[in-house]
Design a protein around this motif. Sequence first.
Motif, PDB file in Angstrom:
ATOM      1  N   LYS A  76     -13.677  -2.261  -1.768  1.00  0.00           N
ATOM      2  CA  LYS A  76     -12.948  -3.329  -1.088  1.00  0.00           C
ATOM      3  C   LYS A  76     -12.285  -4.228  -2.123  1.00  0.00           C
ATOM      4  CE  LYS A  76     -13.535  -7.348   1.846  1.00  0.00           C
ATOM      5  NZ  LYS A  76     -14.476  -8.207   2.564  1.00  0.00           N
ATOM      6  N   VAL A  77     -11.010  -4.540  -1.871  1.00  0.00           N
ATOM      7  CA  VAL A  77     -10.258  -5.396  -2.785  1.00  0.00           C
ATOM      8  C   VAL A  77     -10.042  -6.777  -2.176  1.00  0.00           C
ATOM      9  CG1 VAL A  77      -8.083  -5.663  -4.044  1.00  0.00           C
ATOM     10  CG2 VAL A  77      -9.115  -3.399  -3.812  1.00  0.00           C
ATOM     11  N   PHE A 107      -5.891   0.727   3.734  1.00  0.00           N
ATOM     12  CA  PHE A 107      -6.230  -0.458   4.514  1.00  0.00           C
ATOM     13  C   PHE A 107      -6.690   0.005   5.879  1.00  0.00           C
ATOM     14  CE2 PHE A 107      -1.842   0.303   5.569  1.00  0.00           C
ATOM     15  CZ  PHE A 107      -1.766   0.035   6.926  1.00  0.00           C
ATOM     16  N   ARG A 137     -15.011   3.500  -0.197  1.00  0.00           N
ATOM     17  CA  ARG A 137     -13.945   2.937  -1.036  1.00  0.00           C
ATOM     18  C   ARG A 137     -14.326   1.535  -1.502  1.00  0.00           C
ATOM     19  NH1 ARG A 137     -10.883   7.217  -2.266  1.00  0.00           N
ATOM     20  NH2 ARG A 137     -10.810   8.554  -0.454  1.00  0.00           N
ATOM     21  N   PHE A 180      -8.328  -4.216   2.673  1.00  0.00           N
ATOM     22  CA  PHE A 180      -7.572  -3.391   1.730  1.00  0.00           C
ATOM     23  C   PHE A 180      -8.533  -2.859   0.667  1.00  0.00           C
ATOM     24  CE2 PHE A 180      -4.581  -5.975   3.890  1.00  0.00           C
ATOM     25  CZ  PHE A 180      -3.443  -5.182   4.007  1.00  0.00           C
ATOM     26  N   LEU A 181      -8.340  -1.577   0.326  1.00  0.00           N
ATOM     27  CA  LEU A 181      -9.297  -0.897  -0.539  1.00  0.00           C
ATOM     28  C   LEU A 181      -8.608  -0.007  -1.559  1.00  0.00           C
ATOM     29  CD1 LEU A 181     -10.186  -0.037   2.763  1.00  0.00           C
ATOM     30  CD2 LEU A 181     -12.299  -0.380   1.575  1.00  0.00           C
ATOM     31  N   LYS A 182      -9.364   0.349  -2.599  1.00  0.00           N
ATOM     32  CA  LYS A 182      -8.902   1.319  -3.607  1.00  0.00           C
ATOM     33  C   LYS A 182      -9.743   2.567  -3.475  1.00  0.00           C
ATOM     34  CE  LYS A 182      -7.020  -1.823  -6.968  1.00  0.00           C
ATOM     35  NZ  LYS A 182      -7.003  -2.323  -8.295  1.00  0.00           N
ATOM     36  N   VAL A 189       0.846  -1.205   0.000  1.00  0.00           N
ATOM     37  CA  VAL A 189       0.000   0.000   0.000  1.00  0.00           C
ATOM     38  C   VAL A 189       0.876   1.248   0.000  1.00  0.00           C
ATOM     39  CG1 VAL A 189      -1.605   1.375   1.404  1.00  0.00           C
ATOM     40  CG2 VAL A 189      -2.060  -1.052   0.993  1.00  0.00           C
ATOM     41  N   SER A 202      -2.004  -6.840  -1.746  1.00  0.00           N
ATOM     42  CA  SER A 202      -3.130  -5.898  -1.616  1.00  0.00           C
ATOM     43  C   SER A 202      -3.831  -5.673  -2.956  1.00  0.00           C
ATOM     44  CB  SER A 202      -2.649  -4.546  -1.072  1.00  0.00           C
ATOM     45  OG  SER A 202      -2.102  -3.735  -2.099  1.00  0.00           O
ATOM     46  N   SER A 209      -4.098  -1.886  -3.837  1.00  0.00           N
ATOM     47  CA  SER A 209      -4.827  -1.044  -2.879  1.00  0.00           C
ATOM     48  C   SER A 209      -4.037   0.192  -2.481  1.00  0.00           C
ATOM     49  CB  SER A 209      -5.165  -1.849  -1.623  1.00  0.00           C
ATOM     50  OG  SER A 209      -6.096  -2.868  -1.923  1.00  0.00           O
TER      51      SER A 209
END
Length: 102
Positions: free
Chosen positions: A91-92, A74, A89, A100-102, A14, A68, A71
């Motif tokens: 979620k990945v 997090f 956001r 963990f997200l984008k 990240v 991640s 991402s």
Amino acid sequence: RGESYNGKVAVGAVIINRVYHPSFPNSIKEVVYQSGQFTPVENGMINLSPDNDAFKAAYDAVSGIDPSQGSLYFYNPEKSRNPDFFAGRTKVVTIGNHVFLK
């Protein structure tokens, strides 16, 4: 600390992902120390001596390993102080206690 090896690599990834993203500072140090971003910086835990897993995880993240999956964020849903920010956001993946997200 307290996360699996894969989780440690993902956190490092990240940071690397942020370095290359135009919305964040362009150095590892500036990303890590950006105000309000990482709890271990805020509470001083960043100053504890890293163990061998932490060194290896950092090396793997810098080498391009990214559990991640790209991402930029997090968080731990059990401990988050700002759940509304993360709710907006995408979620990945979940690794250990972190989402963990984008």
